[in-house]
Design an enzyme around this catalytic site. Structure first.
Site, PDB file in Angstrom:
ATOM      1  N   ASP A  20       0.794  -1.152  -0.004  1.00  0.00           N
ATOM      2  CA  ASP A  20       0.010   0.030   0.036  1.00  0.00           C
ATOM      3  C   ASP A  20       0.853   1.410  -0.041  1.00  0.00           C
ATOM      4  O   ASP A  20       2.068   1.193   0.510  1.00  0.00           O
ATOM      5  CB  ASP A  20      -0.914  -0.082   1.309  1.00  0.00           C
ATOM      6  CG  ASP A  20      -1.675   1.143   1.445  1.00  0.00           C
ATOM      7  OD1 ASP A  20      -2.475   1.591   0.733  1.00  0.00           O
ATOM      8  OD2 ASP A  20      -1.576   1.915   2.448  1.00  0.00           O
ATOM      9  N   ASP A  24      -0.069   4.934   0.617  1.00  0.00           N
ATOM     10  CA  ASP A  24      -0.265   6.214   1.837  1.00  0.00           C
ATOM     11  C   ASP A  24      -0.423   5.330   3.127  1.00  0.00           C
ATOM     12  O   ASP A  24      -1.219   4.150   3.407  1.00  0.00           O
ATOM     13  CB  ASP A  24      -1.411   6.630   1.518  1.00  0.00           C
ATOM     14  CG  ASP A  24      -1.485   7.426   0.177  1.00  0.00           C
ATOM     15  OD1 ASP A  24      -0.284   8.159  -0.101  1.00  0.00           O
ATOM     16  OD2 ASP A  24      -2.447   7.598  -0.463  1.00  0.00           O
TER      17      ASP A  24
END
Length: 181
Positions: free
Chosen positions: A8, A10
């Site tokens: 991922d 952020d």
């Protein structure tokens, strides 16, 4: 077959900031670069999979996101870290606008982005991982047949209360190196 860590973006690679889309606002998470360097030495390659509903909501464009991701990849390359590809989902089924208001199979927790990466890059799912700071990241990894690791960066400290015991937990990307083989 490749050993890949799906990341991922952020809250995992960079500090979580609401609808981040400008390079000047980008900051790497603590120990992110060191962790990625160590994971690379362990033989892993990297693919980023990121939900970006800010595009679908009209806050920024796909070009804005691509420019930011390209800058991130350029900076990481200076440290010897190469990202195979950054997959992103611009959709949101309730708050999307126009063509982005769809119920897709790419928005995590759906595994679409991961499955595309697995197929495109011939990923060995038995020796690969999904790492993120939200439950949806972990669920997407699980649905794609990967082991998932929650990092306690970004939203991770709040997420840890809501996940089952079958997920591995690490403080940050450097700490992940203690959990993978």
């Amino acid at each position: 077959m490749r050993k890949v860590i799906f990341l991922d973006r952020d809250g995992t690679i960079n500090i979580e900031k609401s609808y981040l889309h400008k390079w000047e606002d980008f900051e790497f998470e603590k120990n992110a670069i060191e962790g990625l360097k160590k994971l690379k030495k362990l033989g892993y390659e990297f693919i980023v999979v990121t939900n970006q509903s800010g595009i679908g909501r009209g806050y920024y464009t796909e070009d804005d996101l691509i420019a930011l991701n390209n800058e991130m990849m350029k900076k990481l390359k200076e440290y010897g870290i190469e990202i195979l590809e950054c997959f992103y989902c611009p959709h949101h089924k309730e708050k999307g606008i126009g063509k982005y208001k769809v119920d897709c199979d790419c928005r995590k927790p759906s595994p679409g982005m991961l499955l595309e990466g697995i197929k495109k890059y011939n990923v060995d799912i038995n020796n690969s991982y999904m790492i993120g700071d939200k439950k949806g990241d972990l669920e997407a990894g699980e649905k794609a047949g990967l082991k998932s690791i929650l990092v306690l960066t970004g939203y991770g400290k709040n997420t840890v209360k809501d996940i089952e015991d079958n997920y591995l937990i690490a403080n940050d990307l450097l700490d992940v190196t203690n959990l993978v083989k």
